[in-house]
Design a protein around this motif. Structure first.
Motif, PDB file in Angstrom:
ATOM      1  N   ARG A  35       3.968  -7.000   3.897  1.00 37.85           N
ATOM      2  CA  ARG A  35       2.933  -7.549   3.503  1.00 37.85           C
ATOM      3  C   ARG A  35       1.830  -8.000   4.702  1.00 37.85           C
ATOM      4  N   GLU A  39      -1.918  -6.585   5.760  1.00 36.05           N
ATOM      5  CA  GLU A  39      -3.288  -7.417   5.941  1.00 36.05           C
ATOM      6  C   GLU A  39      -3.816  -7.198   7.223  1.00 36.05           C
ATOM      7  N   ARG A  43     -11.531  -5.102   7.194  1.00 35.87           N
ATOM      8  CA  ARG A  43     -12.073  -5.283   5.902  1.00 35.87           C
ATOM      9  C   ARG A  43     -12.950  -4.220   5.441  1.00 35.87           C
ATOM     10  N   ARG A  66      -5.658   2.193  -4.994  1.00 35.63           N
ATOM     11  CA  ARG A  66      -6.843   1.756  -5.696  1.00 35.63           C
ATOM     12  C   ARG A  66      -7.058   0.132  -5.558  1.00 35.63           C
ATOM     13  N   ARG A  67      -6.108  -0.603  -5.792  1.00 32.01           N
ATOM     14  CA  ARG A  67      -6.154  -1.903  -5.896  1.00 32.01           C
ATOM     15  C   ARG A  67      -6.257  -2.574  -4.313  1.00 32.01           C
ATOM     16  N   TYR A  68      -5.516  -1.914  -3.538  1.00 30.87           N
ATOM     17  CA  TYR A  68      -5.509  -2.296  -2.282  1.00 30.87           C
ATOM     18  C   TYR A  68      -6.721  -2.202  -1.713  1.00 30.87           C
ATOM     19  N   ARG A  70      -9.793  -1.905  -3.063  1.00 30.78           N
ATOM     20  CA  ARG A  70     -10.706  -2.810  -3.601  1.00 30.78           C
ATOM     21  C   ARG A  70     -10.613  -4.029  -2.947  1.00 30.78           C
ATOM     22  N   ARG A  71      -9.429  -4.500  -3.070  1.00 28.89           N
ATOM     23  CA  ARG A  71      -9.084  -5.937  -2.246  1.00 28.89           C
ATOM     24  C   ARG A  71      -9.889  -6.107  -0.862  1.00 28.89           C
ATOM     25  N   LEU A  72      -9.839  -4.868  -0.262  1.00 28.34           N
ATOM     26  CA  LEU A  72     -10.121  -4.909   1.110  1.00 28.34           C
ATOM     27  C   LEU A  72     -11.988  -4.909   0.938  1.00 28.34           C
ATOM     28  N   GLY A  73     -12.512  -4.743   0.128  1.00 27.58           N
ATOM     29  CA  GLY A  73     -13.884  -4.665   0.030  1.00 27.58           C
ATOM     30  C   GLY A  73     -14.458  -3.386  -0.238  1.00 27.58           C
TER      31      GLY A  73
END
Length: 240
Positions: A35, A39, A43, A66-68, A70-73
């Motif tokens: 994790r 992180e 971004r 895809r989710r990763y 999108r979460r980054l922006g």
């Protein structure tokens, strides 16, 4: 004077091939340990990123990345054509993918293409055909820089795509894909890939990022996800 062509790399060993499934299972079982790595990346800047799946796979295989992203922006889009059977899916000139990228570019400007295995080869082809639509290319375990015989999956490719690796049209497309791109690009590759020789997953035309990974599940491996995020953050793109 006769210039001898260097021999093609050998495909991965049977030991690496046999280890693909156990390595993928271990990676999934230990994914939670990474994790902090996931992180510690730049971004996103809102750019459009389109994901292209590997041979025989669909957009579902890319749900983690895809989710990763999108979460980054990033604005992340799937390719939209179901399973990737090469020319059977996208046409001999990848015209279906070109049309999809053109539609996305009309909405938000040039698109960054992230392709896994065969998806990366298609991404490079699109960038050669229409560099005006493409902001950059990231390939992941994509054997674009050498003979398909340096893989353990070339027969599967022929079966699923309907193409023959020594057909003149296929050889011409392969040569184009391997030639230097007119847009920034980065190749992510592994020397311990069990399906495709790592040596043909990168070339001198762009920066290369080496990771430790098998081929199965490469698109969900934390080290690979972080590498893609860093490339997208501008840390590994070549200066044009």
């Amino acid at each position: 004077m006769v210039v001898l062509r260097p021999p093609d790399p050998l495909p991965p060993s049977k030991a690496l091939w046999a280890a693909e499934v156990p390595r993928a299972a271990w990676m999934v079982a230990t994914w939670w340990r990474h994790r902090a790595l996931l992180e510690d990346v730049p971004r996103g800047d809102g750019r459009t990123v389109m994901l292209l799946p590997g041979l025989g796979n669909s957009a579902r295989s890319l749900f983690v990345i895809r989710r990763y992203l999108r979460r980054l922006g990033y604005r992340v889009e799937d390719w939209g054509f179901g399973r990737n059977f090469g020319t059977r899916t996208v046409g001999a000139e990848a015209e279906a993918v070109v049309a999809r990228v053109a539609a996305l570019a009309a909405e938000g400007g040039p698109v960054t293409l992230v392709g896994v295995s065969l998806g990366g080869i298609l991404a490079r082809l699109v960038a050669h055909r229409r560099p005006d639509l493409v902001r950059g290319v990231v390939t992941v375990a994509s054997p674009y820089a050498g003979s398909p015989r340096a893989t353990n999956v070339w027969r599967a490719f022929q079966l699923l795509s309907g193409e023959r690796i020594h057909d003149p049209a296929v050889l011409s497309t392969m040569a184009l894909v391997a030639s230097p791109l007119p847009v920034p690009a980065t190749a992510i590759w592994s020397a311990s890939d069990g399906l495709v020789a790592g040596a043909i997953c990168h070339g001198g035309d762009c920066p290369a990022v080496e990771v430790r990974s098998g081929h199965l599940g490469v698109q969900v491996r934390p080290e690979v996800l972080a590498a893609v995020a860093r490339v997208l953050g501008g840390m590994a793109f070549a200066e044009m």
